[in-house]
Every structure is written in C-alpha cells, then in structure tokens.
Write a protein that holds these residues in place. Sequence first.
Motif, PDB file in Angstrom:
ATOM      1  N   TRP A  38       0.839  -1.205   0.000  1.00 36.91           N
ATOM      2  CA  TRP A  38       0.000   0.000   0.000  1.00 36.91           C
ATOM      3  C   TRP A  38       0.875   1.257   0.000  1.00 36.91           C
ATOM      4  O   TRP A  38       0.617   2.192  -0.759  1.00 36.91           O
ATOM      5  N   GLU A  39       1.919   1.287   0.851  1.00 41.12           N
ATOM      6  CA  GLU A  39       2.788   2.459   0.923  1.00 41.12           C
ATOM      7  C   GLU A  39       3.527   2.693  -0.401  1.00 41.12           C
ATOM      8  O   GLU A  39       3.662   3.839  -0.846  1.00 41.12           O
ATOM      9  N   LEU A  40       4.003   1.627  -1.021  1.00 43.63           N
ATOM     10  CA  LEU A  40       4.675   1.777  -2.313  1.00 43.63           C
ATOM     11  C   LEU A  40       3.708   2.273  -3.382  1.00 43.63           C
ATOM     12  O   LEU A  40       4.055   3.147  -4.191  1.00 43.63           O
ATOM     13  N   THR A  41       2.504   1.754  -3.369  1.00 40.41           N
ATOM     14  CA  THR A  41       1.489   2.198  -4.338  1.00 40.41           C
ATOM     15  C   THR A  41       1.179   3.682  -4.141  1.00 40.41           C
ATOM     16  O   THR A  41       1.058   4.432  -5.116  1.00 40.41           O
ATOM     17  N   GLN A  42       1.065   4.120  -2.904  1.00 37.97           N
ATOM     18  CA  GLN A  42       0.800   5.532  -2.626  1.00 37.97           C
ATOM     19  C   GLN A  42       1.953   6.412  -3.097  1.00 37.97           C
ATOM     20  O   GLN A  42       1.742   7.486  -3.657  1.00 37.97           O
ATOM     21  N   ALA A  43       3.184   5.959  -2.871  1.00 42.72           N
ATOM     22  CA  ALA A  43       4.357   6.720  -3.326  1.00 42.72           C
ATOM     23  C   ALA A  43       4.393   6.788  -4.846  1.00 42.72           C
ATOM     24  O   ALA A  43       4.748   7.829  -5.422  1.00 42.72           O
ATOM     25  N   MET A  44       4.006   5.695  -5.505  1.00 34.08           N
ATOM     26  CA  MET A  44       3.968   5.690  -6.968  1.00 34.08           C
ATOM     27  C   MET A  44       2.913   6.670  -7.478  1.00 34.08           C
ATOM     28  O   MET A  44       3.168   7.407  -8.437  1.00 34.08           O
ATOM     29  N   ARG A  57      13.454   2.066 -13.427  1.00 32.36           N
ATOM     30  CA  ARG A  57      14.303   2.725 -12.441  1.00 32.36           C
ATOM     31  C   ARG A  57      15.040   1.724 -11.552  1.00 32.36           C
ATOM     32  O   ARG A  57      16.168   1.977 -11.132  1.00 32.36           O
ATOM     33  N   MET A  58      14.390   0.607 -11.269  1.00 31.07           N
ATOM     34  CA  MET A  58      14.997  -0.423 -10.422  1.00 31.07           C
ATOM     35  C   MET A  58      15.922  -1.343 -11.211  1.00 31.07           C
ATOM     36  O   MET A  58      16.601  -2.180 -10.630  1.00 31.07           O
ATOM     37  N   LYS A  59      15.900  -1.200 -12.541  1.00 34.53           N
ATOM     38  CA  LYS A  59      16.664  -2.071 -13.451  1.00 34.53           C
ATOM     39  C   LYS A  59      16.272  -3.534 -13.239  1.00 34.53           C
ATOM     40  O   LYS A  59      17.116  -4.416 -13.043  1.00 34.53           O
ATOM     41  N   THR A  60      14.954  -3.755 -13.267  1.00 31.96           N
ATOM     42  CA  THR A  60      14.406  -5.087 -13.084  1.00 31.96           C
ATOM     43  C   THR A  60      13.199  -5.265 -14.000  1.00 31.96           C
ATOM     44  O   THR A  60      12.886  -4.377 -14.798  1.00 31.96           O
ATOM     45  N   LYS A  83      15.545  -1.232  -3.194  1.00 32.30           N
ATOM     46  CA  LYS A  83      15.663  -0.709  -4.561  1.00 32.30           C
ATOM     47  C   LYS A  83      14.420   0.076  -4.955  1.00 32.30           C
ATOM     48  O   LYS A  83      14.510   1.140  -5.584  1.00 32.30           O
ATOM     49  N   ALA A  84      13.248  -0.438  -4.589  1.00 38.28           N
ATOM     50  CA  ALA A  84      12.001   0.252  -4.921  1.00 38.28           C
ATOM     51  C   ALA A  84      11.912   1.590  -4.193  1.00 38.28           C
ATOM     52  O   ALA A  84      11.538   2.601  -4.794  1.00 38.28           O
ATOM     53  N   ALA A  85      12.255   1.592  -2.923  1.00 36.53           N
ATOM     54  CA  ALA A  85      12.216   2.841  -2.155  1.00 36.53           C
ATOM     55  C   ALA A  85      13.162   3.877  -2.756  1.00 36.53           C
ATOM     56  O   ALA A  85      12.780   5.037  -2.953  1.00 36.53           O
ATOM     57  N   THR A  86      14.366   3.465  -3.085  1.00 35.58           N
ATOM     58  CA  THR A  86      15.343   4.375  -3.686  1.00 35.58           C
ATOM     59  C   THR A  86      14.843   4.894  -5.028  1.00 35.58           C
ATOM     60  O   THR A  86      14.968   6.080  -5.329  1.00 35.58           O
ATOM     61  N   ALA A  87      14.248   4.019  -5.822  1.00 36.11           N
ATOM     62  CA  ALA A  87      13.725   4.409  -7.135  1.00 36.11           C
ATOM     63  C   ALA A  87      12.587   5.416  -7.013  1.00 36.11           C
ATOM     64  O   ALA A  87      12.349   6.196  -7.930  1.00 36.11           O
ATOM     65  N   LEU A  88      11.917   5.411  -5.866  1.00 33.73           N
ATOM     66  CA  LEU A  88      10.818   6.353  -5.635  1.00 33.73           C
ATOM     67  C   LEU A  88      11.265   7.564  -4.812  1.00 33.73           C
ATOM     68  O   LEU A  88      10.449   8.392  -4.423  1.00 33.73           O
TER      69      LEU A  88
END
Length: 98
Positions: A38-44, A57-60, A83-88
């Motif tokens: 949920w937090e990652l979706t909100q940041a996106m 961005r994550m190179k994945t 990696k996801a947090a850094t990419a966001l």
Amino acid sequence: MARKKVNPHVGSDFEDFLAEEGRLEESTALAVKRVLAWELTQAMKAGKVSQAELARRMKTSRAVVHRLLDASDPSVTLATISKAATALGRSIRVKLAA
C-alpha cells in the motif's frame, strides 16, 4: 447436572489464537507485506510513476514490481524493497518491536 463447556480462547487475544494455531508468523508477514504494498502504491501515485517506470528505475522486470506490489505475496527480499524505495526517492526503516 451437566457441566458447561469452557471456551479456552475466552480472554485471549487474536495474536494468542494465531500463535496457538501456528499461524502467527505467516499472518504477521502478510500484514507487513500488505502495508508495504500500500505504501509503495501511494508513493507511486504521488510521484505519478507507473509499474513499468518503476521497473526501469529499479533495473528489473515488471514481474518483479508486480510481485512487490501484490499484497497477498509475502515473499519479497529486503534488497528489492530497498531498490524500490530508492527508485521512488524514499528510504526504508526496519525496526524490531517488542
């Protein structure tokens, strides 16, 4: 006179019940993953970042991002979360609670 059955779970909390059933760790992992997804979706959403863009961005792959955002899939590594947090443009904090 017949004795009344005593419920062994009366007075206990839900975590005690899950521990007795051997499902506390699984339930906790799933709850943590749901919050993380949920937090990652909100940041996106806030950054207007699509899954494809996050993957770039994550190179994945987008499949990795899809698993990361799948609230019902608790198998994700700390490296992928980082990696996801850094990419966001975010950071993560991990804390053990009592």
